[in-house]
Structure formats: structure tokens, C-alpha cells
Scaffold this motif. Structure first.
Motif: not given
Length: 125
Positions: A16-29, A34-38, A80-90
Motif C-alpha cells: 500500500l505504501t509503494l502504491c501511494a508513493c508511485a501515484s504521488g510520483g506520477a502526479e508530481a511528474q 505542466l509548470t515547465s512553460g506555456p 486546476y486539479t490533477v486526477e490520476l486515471t488508469q491510462t494517465g491523468a486528467v
């Protein structure tokens, strides 16, 4: 028997900890991307938009429109908000005083995420 249950509980907690870290890493990435430029998109013939995202969860969209010899520009901001999905994110874009949400679809690719809004690809220069 008690040792097996203890090991199973510890293994479950670790997974469970590994899954939480992996999803948090994807959202942070995605937020870093998103914030890397226009981000630019060509929405339709003569209509382009540039989205700029900040780390605090806000964004600005600057659109330019040219049709029939006339041109105009429009700038709007929101959150804006980020939601992780099965195929990526929205990425959900919420404009003030607007009752609907605009979604940016993000699919994982080898170099991060491919993004599109209203079916149009987003890119950076």
C-alpha cells in the motif's frame, strides 16, 4: 500461524505504501511537466491558445482568434486539479463564474505525458 498473519499484514502495508508513493510520483511528474512553460494548442482554423500553469494550482489561458479578416484576443485565469486515471491523468480546469469544467486528457508516454484539450494536441515551442 501468528507469524504468517504478521508477515502478511506487513507485506500488505508495504505494498500500500509503494502504491501511494508511485501515484504521488506520477502526479508530481505531471505537475512538473505542466509548470515547465506555456502549453500551446491550435483549437481550430485561426484559433490558438496558450496555457500557463503555476505550482499553486492556478492557470492562465490566452487565446487568439482570427476569422474573416477580423482578429481578437482573450485572457482568462482559473484553477486546476490533477486526477490520476488508469491510462494517465486528467487535468480539470475550472474558470471562475463558469459552471462546467474543461478537461485536459493526459496519456503516459516515454517522455512524460502527451496532453490534449478539446481533442487538440498540446505542445511546447
Amino acid at each position: 500461524m501468528r507469524k504468517k498473519i504478521t508477515w502478511l499484514a506487513m507485506l500488505t502495508a508495504l505494498l500500500l505504501t509503494l502504491c501511494a508513493c508511485a501515484s504521488g510520483g506520477a502526479e508530481a511528474q505531471l505537475k512538473r511537466q505542466l509548470t515547465s512553460g506555456p502549453w500551446l494548442t491550435d483549437l481550430s482554423e485561426g484559433t490558438t491558445a496558450a496555457y500557463t500553469f503555476t505550482k499553486d494550482g492556478s492557470f492562465t489561458c490566452e487565446a487568439s482568434i482570427a476569422a474573416g479578416g477580423e482578429s481578437g484576443a482573450l485572457s482568462r485565469s482559473g484553477s486546476y486539479t490533477v486526477e490520476l486515471t488508469q491510462t494517465g491523468a486528467v487535468v480539470h480546469l475550472q474558470y471562475p463564474n463558469v459552471s462546467y469544467v474543461v478537461d485536459i486528457l493526459c496519456t503516459e508516454s516515454g517522455s512524460g505525458y502527451d496532453m490534449s484539450v478539446a481533442g487538440c494536441a498540446m505542445y511546447q515551442k
